[in-house]
Design a protein around this motif. Structure first.
Motif, PDB file in Angstrom:
ATOM      1  N   ILE A  70      -0.736  18.053 -30.916  1.00  0.00           N
ATOM      2  CA  ILE A  70      -0.613  17.073 -32.100  1.00  0.00           C
ATOM      3  C   ILE A  70      -1.299  15.605 -31.521  1.00  0.00           C
ATOM      4  O   ILE A  70      -1.905  14.912 -32.422  1.00  0.00           O
ATOM      5  N   ARG A  71      -1.225  15.308 -30.356  1.00  0.00           N
ATOM      6  CA  ARG A  71      -1.969  14.031 -29.771  1.00  0.00           C
ATOM      7  C   ARG A  71      -3.242  14.253 -29.968  1.00  0.00           C
ATOM      8  O   ARG A  71      -4.046  13.313 -30.208  1.00  0.00           O
ATOM      9  N   ALA A 124       9.817  13.193 -27.133  1.00  0.00           N
ATOM     10  CA  ALA A 124       8.540  13.277 -26.622  1.00  0.00           C
ATOM     11  C   ALA A 124       7.429  13.085 -27.823  1.00  0.00           C
ATOM     12  O   ALA A 124       6.414  12.327 -27.551  1.00  0.00           O
ATOM     13  N   PHE A 125       7.692  13.656 -28.889  1.00  0.00           N
ATOM     14  CA  PHE A 125       7.000  13.243 -30.019  1.00  0.00           C
ATOM     15  C   PHE A 125       6.899  11.784 -30.366  1.00  0.00           C
ATOM     16  O   PHE A 125       5.693  11.150 -30.544  1.00  0.00           O
ATOM     17  N   TRP A 126       8.080  10.966 -30.504  1.00  0.00           N
ATOM     18  CA  TRP A 126       8.315   9.677 -30.712  1.00  0.00           C
ATOM     19  C   TRP A 126       7.720   8.829 -29.712  1.00  0.00           C
ATOM     20  O   TRP A 126       6.761   7.912 -29.934  1.00  0.00           O
ATOM     21  N   LEU A 142       4.218   6.298 -30.036  1.00  0.00           N
ATOM     22  CA  LEU A 142       4.094   5.018 -29.610  1.00  0.00           C
ATOM     23  C   LEU A 142       2.804   5.023 -28.631  1.00  0.00           C
ATOM     24  O   LEU A 142       2.527   3.843 -28.659  1.00  0.00           O
ATOM     25  N   ASP A 143       2.748   5.955 -27.777  1.00  0.00           N
ATOM     26  CA  ASP A 143       1.712   5.728 -26.828  1.00  0.00           C
ATOM     27  C   ASP A 143       0.380   5.762 -27.576  1.00  0.00           C
ATOM     28  O   ASP A 143      -0.738   5.092 -26.801  1.00  0.00           O
ATOM     29  N   GLU A 144       0.271   6.280 -28.732  1.00  0.00           N
ATOM     30  CA  GLU A 144      -1.133   6.444 -29.392  1.00  0.00           C
ATOM     31  C   GLU A 144      -1.061   5.079 -30.383  1.00  0.00           C
ATOM     32  O   GLU A 144      -2.142   5.092 -31.356  1.00  0.00           O
ATOM     33  N   LEU A 178      -4.792  14.225 -44.627  1.00  0.00           N
ATOM     34  CA  LEU A 178      -4.641  14.060 -43.064  1.00  0.00           C
ATOM     35  C   LEU A 178      -5.201  15.327 -42.314  1.00  0.00           C
ATOM     36  O   LEU A 178      -4.723  16.284 -42.642  1.00  0.00           O
ATOM     37  N   PRO A 179      -5.752  14.832 -41.196  1.00  0.00           N
ATOM     38  CA  PRO A 179      -6.434  15.920 -40.134  1.00  0.00           C
ATOM     39  C   PRO A 179      -5.381  16.437 -39.354  1.00  0.00           C
ATOM     40  O   PRO A 179      -5.400  16.442 -38.169  1.00  0.00           O
ATOM     41  N   ILE A 180      -4.098  17.005 -40.034  1.00  0.00           N
ATOM     42  CA  ILE A 180      -3.092  17.225 -39.102  1.00  0.00           C
ATOM     43  C   ILE A 180      -2.691  18.741 -39.607  1.00  0.00           C
ATOM     44  O   ILE A 180      -2.684  19.054 -40.704  1.00  0.00           O
TER      45      ILE A 180
END
Length: 96
Positions: free
Chosen positions: A9-10, A53-55, A59-61, A85-87
């Protein structure tokens, strides 16, 4: 929520064109997330390590909370998700 491949996802988030939050924004969002997390724990809805970890990755991004919500909807292939959205939805990615 489900178990997300946080690093996959990142990669998708980093490829997106969006306005990232400032360090001050991220600090504010982190505080709001911690408040929300504490409330969930009080209600016995304890986040899994994968959810944390997802959240943390979001936040990191420096992803804004409204966009995080849209990304979650897209990951879950929700009918209200923004299909532009490109997800990759989790089911399409074989993560379910």
């Amino acid at each position: 929520m489900a178990d997300f491949d946080v690093e996959a996802i990142r990669v998708q988030v980093r490829a997106m064109d969006f306005v990232r939050g400032t360090p001050a924004d991220v600090t504010e969002w982190r505080m709001a997330y911690e408040d929300s997390r504490h409330n969930h724990v009080i209600e016995n809805m304890i986040p899994t390590p994968n959810e944390d970890a997802f959240w943390e990755m979001m936040l990191d991004e420096a992803v804004s909370p409204p966009l995080v919500s849209q990304i979650l909807l897209r990951l879950l292939d929700h009918p209200d998700a923004d299909r532009s959205l490109p997800i990759t939805p989790m089911m399409a990615a074989g993560s379910r």
